[in-house]
Design a protein around this motif. Structure first.
Motif, short mmCIF file in Angstrom:
data_model
loop_
_atom_site.label_atom_id
_atom_site.label_comp_id
_atom_site.label_asym_id
_atom_site.label_seq_id
_atom_site.Cartn_x
_atom_site.Cartn_y
_atom_site.Cartn_z
N ALA A 87 31.70 40.79 -0.65
CA ALA A 87 31.75 39.98 -1.85
C ALA A 87 30.34 39.84 -2.41
CB ALA A 87 32.34 38.61 -1.54
N GLY A 88 30.22 39.99 -3.73
CA GLY A 88 28.91 39.78 -4.33
C GLY A 88 28.27 41.01 -4.93
N ASP B 166 32.55 44.68 -6.51
CA ASP B 166 33.30 43.47 -6.24
C ASP B 166 33.51 42.67 -7.53
OD1 ASP B 166 34.33 41.34 -4.35
OD2 ASP B 166 32.66 40.25 -5.24
N ALA B 167 32.46 42.57 -8.35
CA ALA B 167 32.56 41.80 -9.59
C ALA B 167 33.59 42.43 -10.52
CB ALA B 167 31.19 41.73 -10.27
N ARG C 185 37.07 41.78 -9.22
CA ARG C 185 37.57 40.41 -9.41
C ARG C 185 37.96 40.14 -10.85
NH1 ARG C 185 37.16 37.40 -4.86
NH2 ARG C 185 35.96 38.45 -3.24
N LEU C 186 37.17 40.66 -11.78
CA LEU C 186 37.53 40.50 -13.19
C LEU C 186 38.84 41.23 -13.47
CD1 LEU C 186 34.11 41.11 -14.92
CD2 LEU C 186 35.35 38.97 -14.72
N ILE D 112 45.31 39.39 -4.97
CA ILE D 112 44.25 38.81 -4.15
C ILE D 112 43.24 39.89 -3.77
CG2 ILE D 112 43.74 37.72 -1.93
CD1 ILE D 112 46.67 36.52 -2.25
N VAL D 113 41.98 39.62 -4.09
CA VAL D 113 40.93 40.58 -3.74
C VAL D 113 40.57 40.38 -2.27
CG1 VAL D 113 38.54 41.23 -4.12
CG2 VAL D 113 40.00 40.67 -6.07
N GLU D 114 40.60 41.47 -1.51
CA GLU D 114 40.20 41.38 -0.11
C GLU D 114 39.04 42.33 0.14
OE1 GLU D 114 43.23 40.85 2.88
OE2 GLU D 114 42.23 42.30 4.18
N ASN D 115 37.91 41.77 0.57
CA ASN D 115 36.74 42.60 0.85
C ASN D 115 36.85 43.17 2.24
OD1 ASN D 115 35.74 40.06 -0.91
ND2 ASN D 115 34.68 41.92 -1.52
N ARG D 116 36.81 44.50 2.32
CA ARG D 116 36.83 45.16 3.63
C ARG D 116 35.64 46.11 3.71
NH1 ARG D 116 41.81 44.78 6.23
NH2 ARG D 116 40.69 45.63 8.01
N PRO D 117 34.43 45.54 3.81
CA PRO D 117 33.25 46.39 3.83
C PRO D 117 33.10 47.08 5.18
CG PRO D 117 32.61 44.11 4.18
CD PRO D 117 34.11 44.12 3.96
N GLY D 118 32.23 48.05 5.23
CA GLY D 118 31.90 48.65 6.51
C GLY D 118 31.94 50.16 6.49
N ALA D 119 31.19 50.77 7.40
CA ALA D 119 31.14 52.22 7.57
C ALA D 119 30.95 52.93 6.23
CB ALA D 119 32.39 52.71 8.29
N ALA D 120 29.91 52.54 5.50
CA ALA D 120 29.59 53.18 4.23
C ALA D 120 30.80 53.18 3.28
CB ALA D 120 29.07 54.60 4.45
N ALA E 95 30.75 34.69 -5.63
CA ALA E 95 31.49 35.88 -6.04
C ALA E 95 32.94 35.53 -6.35
CB ALA E 95 31.43 36.94 -4.94
N HIS F 195 28.30 49.81 13.33
CA HIS F 195 27.85 50.85 12.40
C HIS F 195 26.96 50.32 11.28
CE1 HIS F 195 28.04 53.56 8.94
NE2 HIS F 195 28.08 54.52 9.84
N ASP F 196 27.34 49.17 10.73
CA ASP F 196 26.54 48.63 9.63
C ASP F 196 25.51 47.62 10.11
OD1 ASP F 196 27.84 49.72 7.04
OD2 ASP F 196 29.49 49.22 8.38
N LEU G 171 23.82 37.99 -7.90
CA LEU G 171 25.10 37.53 -8.44
C LEU G 171 24.90 36.76 -9.74
CD1 LEU G 171 27.18 36.23 -5.46
CD2 LEU G 171 27.91 37.77 -7.26
N SER H 8 40.34 35.48 1.34
CA SER H 8 41.58 36.25 1.52
C SER H 8 41.99 36.31 2.98
CB SER H 8 41.39 37.66 0.95
OG SER H 8 40.28 38.28 1.56
#
Lengths: 324, 502, 171
Positions: free
Chosen positions: A43-44, A48-49, A52-53, A67-75, B47, B202-203, B332, C161
């Motif tokens: 998020a951020g 992401d922006a 969300r819009l 619903i926005v779900e952030n699943r960051p990771g592994a590039a 955010a 990893h990150d 942000l 979420s």
């Protein structure tokens, strides 16, 4: 299955929980529960922006929660994997951009190839980048930047290894036939800071990250990397116009789902996206953020991604960018 | 100078409308809440709220988002003091003596000093932004990768001063912290480093995960392993408010902290995190009772907390004067401005003076509101500590779990923090301190980035670190501080063998 | 600050400082090994991805050896008892939260996504059992109330979420 009483919903939910594979069937009442829109970044960020819009406006178009779900990771590959592995029922969708969709397949051994495991629904927006120089190298035109780079190896900053900003710079170097040195930063912000401070020579970066400084004259924009000029920077030529033939690069975002979406659901989502993208209330905000709404849908979007994938594959191979 | 007051006057006419005061209050309140909740930071909150703020006018939206930011800074200190969980790097220092004060029954005093120190810092920083914002931006721009690297070296030296036990152990913990920060994808090549093929590494490791593990979970483990000691500590609850005398004693640390925080806050890339550490080091150096640091010294809360808040405030300077975001929250804010159709950059001050000065004026109002919100809450927080521990700690555990999960919606982070809890307990049993580890971890990440960036720019020439006068000066200060920190220990070591008795 | 009133002194290397030294040497050595294949310098001669990690890992080993030397010269106190069992339930509770919040697969065992409705009470009750004076009834009531509070604050208040009860309400 049109109307369900509460108890039936509970029973169905329990059944679904117990038997992990619920049947996928054509759903005329789609959507009848919240849709999860997966974003492959924390998020951020910029993606992401946009997500969300987009989600906020898509809710109105679909008449259901998104619903926005952030699943960051592994590039950003985690997000791809999550959606590729989800039920193709239209309740798990992905905001894909060129990094994980078309660049990462060249860099990583992916468990889920986005071209095979995902169904492209519609492209959302396309944002051109801009070539900027700061006080360390105050050249007025792209041609002079190329000349300067031929006289002495220049240093460019990027938002990170294999980011759009990095790859677009590398492509610029390849197209213009110059050898340039890469300084990776964590995000565009710190890199632009060092450009303004005169510590690095130039950058190819997103328009929002520098437009204020360009309008003020602190930084000089030499070219935009899109096929047309950017409305808020009317005096800045395209790279083509500035004499670097065939140099285009942009950051784009699209909506995708798991492979095998029911046709009616895919159509419904494509129509809803088109509705969002025709609403000035959304596109104005997009334009403020440097984005141009897209009209590519379904197979056309897939074809565009395939073309981008081939193009960036060549850039990555020629520059020897790798993670191993 | 007159201009400044005229401009601030304009700002106050904007910020003091009923709607903007309401938005400022709402922002501060939400910020305090997310700050208090461990793991949920201002970045995620802002955010998520971004689309909501679009229905507001730009000034109102920014005032509210800014309120969330400094509200969260303040709320984070509350958690650090009460339950020893620093949600952000800047709160690590607050946790050191703040939590010890809470254990000594001085939790109210610690929270009160933090609130008042923050308010004083916020007031001074507001004037600093209004008066010398533009020259300060230029100062910030002097810091390229080489200068920044030297600054980080200086910061790591300060970390040695943080320790109150063995210097050797403190240095070891810093090295371990820097080493842990190296884990994860390489910044330049993306290659995995020391990840043992674990996807969750990893990150790299999130700061919050380490902080909740070695501070939060480890504290709970310690208390459960040794319940008798905990109960003795939890007996007495002191006064809720600082007395006049205590305020007077801590005024100088607050002002010094404010000065340090204000200067370090304008540095790009989270330079603000050094503020509290520098303040702690300075106070310990100047104190007549340095041995009380680490055991609940009020000045060790008042100074760093002021530095923290001043830095949080002045980190708006590069954003407001150049449109350059020095940290994730400011990035942000840039996004919020762009979406509202305001182009952040040097011209904002001329094109949107009411937004520029209104935001600055609202900072002071926001600080006042934080005091108004938080002083009455002190009583509530301290009462919260009176919940029987058998219920309090499961509550803390579940809040931590949810916070950890929400970082990236990844359960692996929760497990990793639990493992760091065991590590933290082991460190405690072996006589190591967690604060130098945490500082080494945060600074280590920047240290390596800047080292490598500087050397790419100089094309591999290491003399770049001494050719820049600023960089050379910072290295010299670091060297002097190191000698001053280590010399007494070495002198003493002849009879005591490297260990300060604690 | 020492844990026990006066832990018995221990013989080298089982004193606090001795163990501290051993721990540093072990950690440094493992990290050195883990970073063994990382290059010291990049292709173009810059700082490689392995330079700092390996230098630091080496430094940690050296610091550990210094610690061992000191511990050897000065007999120190031991580390006292390690009553791990007293807080093990907390660890188990946290892990239970992690495994159930969005489901997990451990070998043949597949845990469905159970959401906060299950994961939060597991964490609260599980860890609460660690307290000597734990009362099960009280803990259950507390868990129910706190879970409801958390769902309200995190899901609805902050809009995170985080799954609530996918098996019951679909999210």
């Amino acid at each position: 299955m049109l109307t369900l009483n509460r108890r039936a919903v509970v029973a169905l939910g329990l059944a679904a929980a117990l038997s992990s594979a619920a049947p996928v069937m054509a759903q005329s009442d789609y959507p009848n529960k919240p849709i999860t829109l997966v974003v492959s970044y924390a998020a951020g960020g910029g993606t992401d922006a946009i997500a969300r819009l987009f989600a906020a406006r898509l809710e109105q178009a679909l008449g259901g929660r998104v619903i926005v779900e952030n699943r960051p990771g592994a590039a950003a590959n985690i997000g791809t994997e999550v959606v590729a592995g989800a039920e193709p029922d239209g309740y798990t969708l992905l905001i894909g951009n060129q990094g994980p969709m078309v660049v990462n397949p060249h860099l990583f051994d992916l468990p889920a190839d986005p071209a095979e495991a995902l169904d492209p629904i519609a492209m959302i927006a396309d944002a051109a980048l801009v070539v900027v120089v700061g006080p360390k190298l105050p050249v007025p035109t792209l041609g002079e930047l190329v000349d300067a780079a031929k006289a002495q190896q220049l240093v460019f900053g990027s938002a990170g290894n294999a980011s759009a900003s990095h790859l677009a710079s590398v492509l610029f170097g390849q197209t213009a036939g110059i050898d340039i040195r890469h300084v990776p930063y964590q995000g565009a912000g710190p890199a632009v800071n060092d450009l303004v401070g005169g510590h690095i020579d130039f950058m190819v970066t997103t328009i929002p990250s520098v437009i204020g400084l360009v309008q003020d004259g602190t930084l000089t924009a030499l070219a935009v990397t899109g096929s047309a000029r950017f409305a808020q920077l009317p005096d800045v030529p395209t790279a083509q116009e500035a004499g670097v033939d065939g140099y285009t690069a942009s950051a784009w975002y699209g909506l995708l789902g798991p492979k095998g979406l029911p046709e009616d659901v895919r159509q419904r989502l494509a129509n809803a996206t088109a509705e969002v993208l025709s609403d000035p209330a959304f596109t104005d905000k997009l334009a403020n953020d440097g984005g141009v709404p897209s009209t590519l849908v379904g197979a056309d979007f897939a074809a565009y991604m395939a073309q981008e994938r081939a193009r960036w594959g060549e850039v990555v191979a020629a520059a020897g960018i790798s993670v191993e | 100078m007159f201009d400044v007051f005229a401009n601030l006057g304009l700002g106050f006419t904007v910020a003091l409308t009923l709607k903007n005061i309401g938005l400022c209050f709402l922002g501060c309140l939400i910020g305090t809440l997310v700050g208090v909740l461990p793991g949920v930071g201002p970045v995620a909150t802002i955010a998520i709220l971004l689309p909501v703020t679009l229905s507001l006018d730009p000034t109102g939206a920014l005032i509210m988002l800014a309120g969330i930011y400094y509200g969260a800074q303040y709320g984070g200190s509350t958690t650090a003091i009460l339950v020893n969980i620093p949600g952000e790097a800047t709160a690590v220092v607050t946790a050191l003596d703040g939590h010890q004060m809470a254990r000594n029954g001085q939790g109210g005093l610690a929270l009160g000093l933090a609130a008042i120190g923050s308010f004083i810092a916020g007031t001074v920083a507001t004037i600093v932004i209004a008066a010398v914002g533009v020259p300060m931006t230029r100062f910030g721009l002097l810091f390229g990768p080489a200068e920044y690297f030297s600054l980080m070296i200086m910061g790591l030296v300060l970390a040695v001063v943080l320790a109150h036990g063995s210097i050797l152990k403190a240095v070891s913990m810093i090295a371990v912290g820097v080493l842990l920060s190296c884990i994860g994808a390489d910044m330049e090549t993306g290659r995995e480093r020391m990840t043992f093929d674990l996807p969750m590494l990893h990150d790299g490791i999130e700061f919050v995960v380490i902080a909740m593990g070695v501070f939060g979970f480890a504290e709970i483990f310690k208390n459960l392993a040794d319940p008798e000691k905990r109960d003795v500590v939890r007996g007495a609850i002191g006064r809720l408010w600082p007395a006049w005398r205590e305020l007077k004693e801590n005024l100088a640390p607050m002002l010094r902290g404010t000065a340090l925080g204000s200067i370090l806050g304008v540095l790009p890339g989270n330079g603000a995190i050094l503020g509290p550490f520098a303040s702690y080091a300075v106070e310990k150096r100047l104190s007549k009772t340095p041995e009380r640091f680490g055991k609940g010294m009020p000045a060790a809360v008042a100074g760093p907390e002021s530095a923290n808040n001043a830095g949080a405030q002045t980190s708006f300077i590069p954003l407001l004067t150049l449109g350059l975001p020095p940290n994730a929250v400011m990035a942000l804010m840039v996004g919020a401005m762009m979406i509202q159709g305001i182009v952040p950059g040097p011209q904002v001050i001329e094109r949107n003076p009411e937004l520029f000065w209104g935001l600055i004026a609202s900072m002071w109002i926001g600080n006042l509101m934080l005091v108004i919100i938080n002083l009455p809450l002190i009583g509530l927080w301290v009462k919260l500590l009176q919940i029987p521990y058998r219920l309090l700690f499961p509550g803390i555990v579940v809040f931590c779990c949810i916070g950890l999960f929400s970082i990236s919606n990844d359960p692996a982070q929760v497990i990793m923090a639990a493992v760091f809890g065991l590590v933290g307990y082991t460190l405690f049993k072996l006589g190591f301190e967690a604060a130098p580890l945490a500082l080494g971890f945060v600074l280590g990440d920047l240290l390596e980035q800047k080292l490598r960036q500087a050397l790419i720019i100089s094309n591999g020439d290491p003399s770049t670190f001494v050719r820049s006068p600023l960089s050379a000066a910072l290295l010299l200060v670091g060297l002097v501080a190191l000698v001053m920190a280590v010399l007494p220990a070495i002198r003493r070591s002849r009879d005591e063998v490297f260990v300060e008795n604690t | 600050m020492s844990d026990q009133a006066s832990p018995p002194s221990a013989r080298f290397p089982w004193s606090q400082d001795g163990l501290a030294g051993l721990a540093l040497v072990a950690f440094g050595a493992v990290m050195f090994w883990a970073g063994l294949e990382l290059p010291f310098v990049t292709k173009s001669g810059g700082v490689g991805s392995g330079l700092l990690p390996r230098l630091l890992a080496g430094l940690v080993v050296l610091l550990g050896i210094a610690q061992l030397v000191l511990a050897h010269r000065r007999p120190g106190e031991g580390t006292g008892s390690w009553p791990l069992a007293r807080f093990l339930p907390v660890f188990v509770g946290v892990v239970a939260f992690a495994l159930t919040i969005r489901g997990a697969a451990i070998g043949p065992l597949a845990i469905p996504p159970l959401g906060m409705a299950v994961a939060a009470p597991l964490a609260i009750i599980g860890s609460g059992l660690a307290a000597k004076e734990a009362r099960i009834g009280e803990l259950v009531v507390f868990a129910v109330l706190l879970t409801a509070f958390c769902v309200g604050v995190f899901r609805y208040g902050l809009g995170l979420s985080i799954p609530v009860a996918p098996w019951l309400i679909g999210f």
